[in-house]
Design an enzyme around this catalytic site. Structure first.
Site, PDB file in Angstrom:
ATOM      1  N   SER A  68      98.218  70.800  18.997  1.00 32.47           N
ATOM      2  CA  SER A  68      97.207  71.536  18.607  1.00 32.47           C
ATOM      3  C   SER A  68      95.641  70.908  19.113  1.00 32.47           C
ATOM      4  CB  SER A  68      97.018  71.948  17.146  1.00 32.47           C
ATOM      5  OG  SER A  68      96.371  73.150  16.858  1.00 32.47           O
ATOM      6  N   HIS A  73      82.466  66.001  15.219  1.00 34.57           N
ATOM      7  CA  HIS A  73      81.290  66.445  15.235  1.00 34.57           C
ATOM      8  C   HIS A  73      80.322  65.304  14.560  1.00 34.57           C
ATOM      9  CE1 HIS A  73      82.438  70.327  16.252  1.00 34.57           C
ATOM     10  NE2 HIS A  73      83.409  70.257  15.153  1.00 34.57           N
ATOM     11  N   CYS A  88     100.520  71.561  14.876  1.00 33.82           N
ATOM     12  CA  CYS A  88     101.806  72.522  14.650  1.00 33.82           C
ATOM     13  C   CYS A  88     102.936  71.824  14.614  1.00 33.82           C
ATOM     14  CB  CYS A  88     101.800  73.633  15.814  1.00 33.82           C
ATOM     15  SG  CYS A  88     100.373  74.638  16.189  1.00 33.82           S
TER      16      CYS A  88
END
Length: 128
Positions: A68, A73, A88
Site C-alpha cells: 500500500s 508531511h 493491505c
C-alpha cells in the site's frame, strides 16, 4: 479486503532541520526504512513547499508500496510532522512490518510528543 492503517502526529520534533525540509533526504530515508521493514517500494514521490513568512517550507514524501503506502508531511515552522502507513493484508499479514516502519520513521524525527493511532480496515477473511 483487510488492512492496517497506522497514523502518527509528531510534535516538538528535535531532529536535524533537514529532516523537516529536505524532501529528497526524507524520501531516500523512507525508502531505506521501507526496505528494512521488509516491505516492497514500487514508486516514490517527494515535494518541497515554498518558504513562507513563517519559515522554511515543509515537505511531503510518499512511498508507494506493493502492500500500500507510506506518507510523511512536515511543518518545520512548528517542528511537527504527520505520517501514515497503510498495508493491505491480502495473502499475508504485514501488520508487524507496518508497525516497525512507523516506529522507525517516528524515531527519525525525535518527537517530544506523539499521538499514534491504528485503524483496522475492511473485513477480516471469514474461515471456510
Amino acid at each position: 479486503m483487510h488492512g492496517l492503517h497506522l497514523t502518527a502526529d509528531l510534535f516538538d520534533c528535535t531532529c536535524e532541520q533537514r529532516w523537516l525540509t529536505d524532501a529528497d533526504a526524507v524520501l531516500a530515508r523512507c525508502v531505506a526504512l521501507v526496505q528494512a521493514a521488509g516491505l516492497q517500494p514500487v514508486a516514490q514521490l517527494a515535494h518541497r513547499f515554498p518558504d513562507s513568512p513563517h519559515g522554511p517550507g515543509g515537505i511531503t514524501a510518499t512511498v508507494l508500496l506493493a502492500e500500500s503506502h507510506l506518507c510523511v508531511h512536515t511543518w518545520p515552522e512548528t517542528c511537527s510532522a504527520t505520517l501514515d502507513v497503510y498495508v493491505c493484508n491480502f495473502g499475508a499479514d504485514h501488520s508487524a512490518k507496518a508497525q516497525a516502519l512507523r516506529d522507525s520513521v517516528v524515531a527519525l524525527f525525535l518527537p517530544q510528543r506523539l499521538h499514534a493511532h491504528a485503524l483496522h480496515r475492511g473485513q477480516a477473511p471469514s474461515p471456510d
